[in-house]
Scaffold this active site. Sequence first.
Site, short mmCIF file in Angstrom:
data_model
loop_
_atom_site.label_atom_id
_atom_site.label_comp_id
_atom_site.label_asym_id
_atom_site.label_seq_id
_atom_site.Cartn_x
_atom_site.Cartn_y
_atom_site.Cartn_z
N LYS A 190 0.67 -1.30 0.06
CA LYS A 190 0.02 0.09 0.22
C LYS A 190 0.86 1.40 -0.12
CE LYS A 190 -3.79 -2.08 2.65
NZ LYS A 190 -3.04 -3.58 3.04
N ASP A 192 3.13 8.04 -0.96
CA ASP A 192 4.31 8.95 -0.86
C ASP A 192 4.00 10.05 -2.05
OD1 ASP A 192 6.85 10.16 0.12
OD2 ASP A 192 7.00 8.31 1.29
N PRO A 227 4.80 11.54 -5.56
CA PRO A 227 4.87 10.74 -6.92
C PRO A 227 5.89 9.75 -7.22
CG PRO A 227 3.70 12.81 -7.00
CD PRO A 227 4.22 12.88 -5.71
N THR A 244 8.65 9.06 -5.24
CA THR A 244 9.06 7.98 -4.39
C THR A 244 8.33 6.86 -4.43
OG1 THR A 244 9.75 9.66 -2.70
CG2 THR A 244 9.38 7.70 -2.01
#
Length: 227
Positions: A59, A62, A64, A66
């Site tokens: 899930k 963070d 975009p 990363t």
Amino acid sequence: MSIIVALDAKSQYDALKIVEQLDPTLCRVKVGKELFTHEGPSVVKKLQEENFEVFLDLKFHDIPNTTAQAVCAAADLGVWMVNVHASGGRKMIETCVERLKAGNYQTQLIAVTVLTSMGREDLKDIGLDIEPVEQVKRLAKLTKESGLDGVVCSAQEAKILRELIGQDFSLVTPGIRPEGSNADDQKRIVTPKQAMLDGSTHLVIGRPITKAENPTEMLKSILASIA
């Protein structure tokens, strides 16, 4: 329709003991945060050596770049499926899709909508005064528009999402409990048969299989119930 067995294990040893009793032609397996944090990528590789396709359920959520890097790292492991939080927003999830396409990865990317443990009051606590199903619809639509392969949703929402989004979209459904099973910590649960009828494409089942006296027989029983 396929079954994904959630490996409720803390160690690679325990996970492998579970899959020893399962047939990789009958199910896929899910590795979640606890097992992956304890064991890292090695547990994924060991499961693949046993011919299981792996859903890496981390899930990601963070910024975009990363998140996209993490998704591609999962794809580098050769996992069948990985997920992100749709609530990370359009830019985040579209960046993940773009990076997977650029790398010619075959890994399926799906998004989490609303966690199955969350009810109306839980959403209100985080500033969303809305019924869970309405938030699920919003996020599922965003996910489809952004080019992902599907969403995680409760089976009770599957029928609504089928009508909203159409057929060419995976609905991965946790909170599945065979008749007579304990609901545990899942608030929005349903039986395998009902989930199939409502349009779910993949059923995530953990404790009813992994804690069964005979996991293989339980798996076969569930498969027979949806045949």
